[in-house]
Structure formats: structure tokens, C-alpha cells
Scaffold this active site. Sequence first.
Site, PDB file in Angstrom:
ATOM      1  N   ARG A   1     -17.142   1.012  -1.237  1.00 54.53           N
ATOM      2  CA  ARG A   1     -15.888   1.612  -1.741  1.00 54.53           C
ATOM      3  C   ARG A   1     -16.156   2.714  -2.775  1.00 54.53           C
ATOM      4  O   ARG A   1     -15.700   2.670  -3.903  1.00 54.53           O
ATOM      5  CB  ARG A   1     -14.957   0.533  -2.304  1.00 54.53           C
ATOM      6  CG  ARG A   1     -14.736  -0.581  -1.302  1.00 54.53           C
ATOM      7  CD  ARG A   1     -13.584  -1.438  -1.623  1.00 54.53           C
ATOM      8  NE  ARG A   1     -12.334  -0.811  -1.178  1.00 54.53           N
ATOM      9  CZ  ARG A   1     -11.142  -1.399  -1.332  1.00 54.53           C
ATOM     10  NH1 ARG A   1     -11.046  -2.544  -1.955  1.00 54.53           N
ATOM     11  NH2 ARG A   1     -10.035  -0.803  -0.892  1.00 54.53           N
TER      12      ARG A   1
ATOM     13  N   ASN B   1       0.802  -1.227   0.000  1.00 57.19           N
ATOM     14  CA  ASN B   1       0.000   0.000   0.000  1.00 57.19           C
ATOM     15  C   ASN B   1       0.831   1.272   0.000  1.00 57.19           C
ATOM     16  O   ASN B   1       0.276   2.374   0.034  1.00 57.19           O
ATOM     17  CB  ASN B   1      -0.992  -0.021   1.163  1.00 57.19           C
ATOM     18  CG  ASN B   1      -2.062  -1.083   0.945  1.00 57.19           C
ATOM     19  OD1 ASN B   1      -2.184  -1.628  -0.165  1.00 57.19           O
ATOM     20  ND2 ASN B   1      -2.795  -1.417   1.979  1.00 57.19           N
TER      21      ASN B   1
HETATM   22  C1  EPZ Z   1      -6.729   1.787   1.331  1.00 59.86           C
HETATM   23  O1  EPZ Z   1      -7.928   1.549   0.618  1.00 59.86           O
HETATM   24  C2  EPZ Z   1      -5.979   0.461   1.301  1.00 59.86           C
HETATM   25  N1  EPZ Z   1      -5.659   0.093  -0.080  1.00 59.86           N
HETATM   26  C3  EPZ Z   1      -6.846  -0.625   1.937  1.00 59.86           C
HETATM   27  O2  EPZ Z   1      -6.081  -1.839   1.949  1.00 59.86           O
HETATM   28  C4  EPZ Z   1      -7.170  -0.229   3.374  1.00 59.86           C
HETATM   29  O3  EPZ Z   1      -8.045  -1.177   3.934  1.00 59.86           O
HETATM   30  C5  EPZ Z   1      -7.833   1.155   3.398  1.00 59.86           C
HETATM   31  O4  EPZ Z   1      -7.000   2.121   2.705  1.00 59.86           O
HETATM   32  C6  EPZ Z   1      -8.074   1.661   4.810  1.00 59.86           C
HETATM   33  O5  EPZ Z   1      -6.858   1.716   5.508  1.00 59.86           O
HETATM   34  C7  EPZ Z   1      -4.591   0.668  -0.678  1.00 59.86           C
HETATM   35  O6  EPZ Z   1      -3.915   1.512  -0.112  1.00 59.86           O
HETATM   36  C8  EPZ Z   1      -4.279   0.211  -2.080  1.00 59.86           C
HETATM   37  P1  EPZ Z   1     -10.201   4.407   2.199  1.00 59.86           P
HETATM   38  P2  EPZ Z   1      -8.886   2.803   0.230  1.00 59.86           P
HETATM   39  O7  EPZ Z   1     -10.470   5.338   1.070  1.00 59.86           O
HETATM   40  O8  EPZ Z   1      -8.073   3.982  -0.114  1.00 59.86           O
HETATM   41  C9  EPZ Z   1     -14.751   5.448   2.619  1.00 59.86           C
HETATM   42  C10 EPZ Z   1      -5.679  -4.136   1.651  1.00 59.86           C
HETATM   43  O9  EPZ Z   1      -6.192  -5.154   2.131  1.00 59.86           O
HETATM   44  N2  EPZ Z   1     -14.577   6.258   1.398  1.00 59.86           N
HETATM   45  O10 EPZ Z   1      -9.326   4.869   3.306  1.00 59.86           O
HETATM   46  O11 EPZ Z   1      -9.888   2.310  -0.736  1.00 59.86           O
HETATM   47  C11 EPZ Z   1     -14.725   3.984   2.283  1.00 59.86           C
HETATM   48  O12 EPZ Z   1     -15.990   3.532   1.889  1.00 59.86           O
HETATM   49  C12 EPZ Z   1      -6.551  -2.978   1.208  1.00 59.86           C
HETATM   50  O13 EPZ Z   1      -4.441  -3.966   1.487  1.00 59.86           O
HETATM   51  C13 EPZ Z   1     -15.628   7.080   0.969  1.00 59.86           C
HETATM   52  O14 EPZ Z   1     -16.687   7.133   1.596  1.00 59.86           O
HETATM   53  O15 EPZ Z   1      -9.616   3.042   1.630  1.00 59.86           O
HETATM   54  C14 EPZ Z   1     -14.299   3.350   3.576  1.00 59.86           C
HETATM   55  O16 EPZ Z   1     -15.442   3.215   4.392  1.00 59.86           O
HETATM   56  C15 EPZ Z   1      -8.032  -3.256   1.414  1.00 59.86           C
HETATM   57  N3  EPZ Z   1     -15.466   7.813  -0.165  1.00 59.86           N
HETATM   58  C16 EPZ Z   1     -13.399   4.408   4.207  1.00 59.86           C
HETATM   59  O17 EPZ Z   1     -13.623   5.617   3.480  1.00 59.86           O
HETATM   60  C17 EPZ Z   1     -14.288   7.788  -0.875  1.00 59.86           C
HETATM   61  O18 EPZ Z   1     -14.183   8.499  -1.897  1.00 59.86           O
HETATM   62  C18 EPZ Z   1     -11.918   4.067   4.127  1.00 59.86           C
HETATM   63  O19 EPZ Z   1     -11.597   3.901   2.762  1.00 59.86           O
HETATM   64  C19 EPZ Z   1     -13.241   6.956  -0.424  1.00 59.86           C
HETATM   65  C20 EPZ Z   1     -13.409   6.202   0.711  1.00 59.86           C
END
Ligand code: EPZ
Length: 418
Positions: free
Chosen positions: A121, A23
Site C-alpha cells: 500500500r 469508500n
Molecule cells: C481503495 O484503497 C479502497 N479504500 C480499498 O477498499 C480498495 O480495495 C481499493 O481502493 C481498490 O479498489 C478506500 O477507498 C478507503 P488503490 P486504495 O490506491 O486507494 C497500488 C476496503 O476493504 N498503489 O486503488 O488504497 C496499490 O499498492 C478497502 O474497503 C500504488 O502502487 O487502493 C494497489 O496495488 C481495502 N501506489 C493498487 O494500487 C500508490 O500510490 C490499488 O490501490 C497507490 C496505490
Amino acid sequence: MDKYIINGGNKLYGGVKIQTAKNSVLPILAAAVLAGDKVRILNAPHITDVANMVRILGCLGCRSVYEGEDIIIDSTCADCFEIPRELAHELRSSVFLLGPLIARFKRARIAYPGGCDIGLRPVDLHLSGLKRLGVSIRESNGYIYCECEKLCGNEIMLDCPSVGATENIMLAAVLAEGDTVIKNAAREPEIEDLQKFLNSIGAKVRGAGSGTIAVSGVKKLGGGEFQPMADRIEAGTFLIAAAMCGGEIEAQGISSEFISSLLHKLRENGCKIYSKNDKIILKRLGGLVSVKSIETQPYPGFPTDLQAQMTALCCICRGQSIITENLFETRFKYVPELRKMGADITVAGRNAFVRGTEKFNGATVVACDLRGGAALVLAALAAEGRSEVFDISHTDRGYGMFEYKLRSLGADIVRAAV
Ligand code: EPZ
């Protein structure tokens, strides 16, 4: 699709070198598009998410070459701003290219990203942040169309500290005109790593790791080389494996500060943990004691990416635990598979109620996502008897040389074609 055949019950002993962080490497690969030159990423992990991201960069006109453990990305001749569905759908990180493509070409056309099926997501925070920088955005037929005359710095307040949205906005802002401030930014260590990389190729970013990131736009970035940080989630996965199987292992090349929330819980479980410089040693000789509750939170809280693995551990602790998944709506899809191995778990909404049992029994199970698949492997390693874990293409996305590393610690695990 391959499978793992595992004969459980072996204790784990020895050292394991932790891979470079998936990540951290993925957003840095996206950032390489901004360089317009050669970028060498040192010791890249052997995982399919990285291979797929390199394929996407290739479709944008970047040339890439593997040199030993390193990947060299040359974005000098990048000339395409479109990512088709079949590629974008391979992984979540394809969306990280929105920022760099707009910064480089003033437009982008990307199909909605894929990635683990762990929740809705959405990408609304990515898009609202880019709009604040002057990007006009249209969504239709599963594609996101972006264009802008000029990227202009602005102040952006994120509704939630989204990792990806924070990174995407940073990647657009570095070449914008003027200053950008991102408030309620995610604090994950991988974001600090991205800041370090961007500044190493000429950007001006500061504040990553705090809740507020400031970016002063520059005219041009250049090439360079960079060693991304170690993978704290892989390290946590191996430490949980040792806690479940018993024995004593040393995770090498990882700082304990990045997984202190996990180490705190594992000590409560009855593990002895020592850390020195970039090594973490975990010893579990006696029985496992349950922890009352685990709640996933944005960093520095308990990481959602270790939730499944920790739930598997709770299943073989004496006592009861409640696991609450606060970040993703459907990140308990692995639970029915753990039940086939004898787990006593009830899921209600965001909570999983675990009643510890003596042990897992070997069974045939199917991985449904990256971290849920890892949890099934750990359960099989600790189980009595033989297990088969199908659809391990999910774990291949984030764990390089997984079976080799586990075998080197004494696990009885082999990969077989299905
Ligand atoms: C990153 O995903 C990681 N992936 C994920 O790792 C990790 O679980 C996650 O961050 C949380 O730490 C990478 O870095 C490639 P978020 P990301 O945007 O960016 C909401 C693994 O197993 N949200 O922080 O997709 C979303 O629904 C993976 O290695 C919105 O509402 O996670 C979630 O509830 C899985 N609108 C929360 O934020 C948006 O536009 C956290 O998501 C974006 C996100």
C-alpha cells in the site's frame, strides 16, 4: 475486542437496507475541509472508519455534529495541517487529507496512513501527482511533509488506476490555478460520487468514471449537503451470504450496475438474481456450482473488496476454483482461518486454489482485516455447528449494524465482549 458467536445453518430470508458507501463517505469527509463552511453528509454509515475520520477532522479544527443519521462538518475554523501518527494510522483514508490540506493551507504534515494489512500500500502515486501540481514533498521519520507556494494545474498520468491517488489529486486540483487532467484515473463509482459532491459545493470536475478526469481550478468552494451512494461492497457481502446459506434476500437501495461483475459470477454459481430499480433479489434453492476462476481487477472488473467473501463461497461449491488477487500482495491472510473450518485451499503467490467441500464446520477463528473478517462471518453463518469469530473490530470498520442486519435475515449471531 468483541467477538461474534454464530450458530450456522440458517437460511436467510427478507430485505436488508444497504448502508451509505464507506469508500464514498471517507473521501467526501476529507473534501469537507475544502469547503470552509458547513457540509451535511446524509445517512452516514455507523462504522468506525467514519468515526475515526471525524476525529481526524476534529484535530484539524473542524467542528462536527451528528444530527440523526447525518453528520455535519463545519470546516470554517479549520486551522491545523498536521495529523499525528496515532490518528493517521487508524485508517488508509487519512492520506486523502493531503490534497485538501495543501489546497487550504499550502502545507501538510501527515504520518503514513494505516488501514487493512493487505499489501505494501505505497503512496508514491499520491505524492508524484501532488508534485506535478507544484507541491514539494519530504518524507522522514514516518511523516510526509508537503508545502507549496501555489498549486498549479497540470497533466498527470497515473502508472496504475489507483483509487486513492485519483481522489487525492482531484482534491488538490479543485482549488489549483488552471486546469488539471488526470489520465489513467481509477473508474470506481465512488470517484464519480466524489465528483458529484465536489461540483455540488462549487468545483468544476468532469470525466469521473472514464479513464480521464478534467478539473478546472476555482477560487473558493462553499458548504452544502449530499447523499453519497450506496455501499456496493456491503450489498455484495449480503448477497454472497445468501448464496452461501441458501434462501432468498432483497438488497434495498443499491443499483445492480455497480456490482454486475459479482452478479455474473453468482448466476454461474447457480443463484437466481433479479434486479429492479434500486433492489437486487437473490434466491438460492438448489446446490452451489463452482466458478472456474475469479480475477480481481480495477473497476469495472471483479472488486478486490469482494475477493475474500467470494473465496469463502467457492469453498462450499461443487468443483474447483482459482481466485487471483491482482491488486494487493497479501490479501489471502484469512485463508488459514477458513482452513480451520474445513476449507480446502492452497495459496501460491497471487492465486488461491480452492477444492469445494460439502460444508464448513463451526470453529473458533480470528479476523485479520475488514473483508477477510467478513468472509469468516459468512463461512460461520453457512457452517454446521457453532463458531466464534474474534477481533471483529476489523469488521466494525466497514459494516454498520452488521449482526443486527444479519439477525433480521434469520441468522443466529450475537456479539459478545471478550
Ligand atoms: C481503495 O484503497 C479502497 N479504500 C480499498 O477498499 C480498495 O480495495 C481499493 O481502493 C481498490 O479498489 C478506500 O477507498 C478507503 P488503490 P486504495 O490506491 O486507494 C497500488 C476496503 O476493504 N498503489 O486503488 O488504497 C496499490 O499498492 C478497502 O474497503 C500504488 O502502487 O487502493 C494497489 O496495488 C481495502 N501506489 C493498487 O494500487 C500508490 O500510490 C490499488 O490501490 C497507490 C496505490
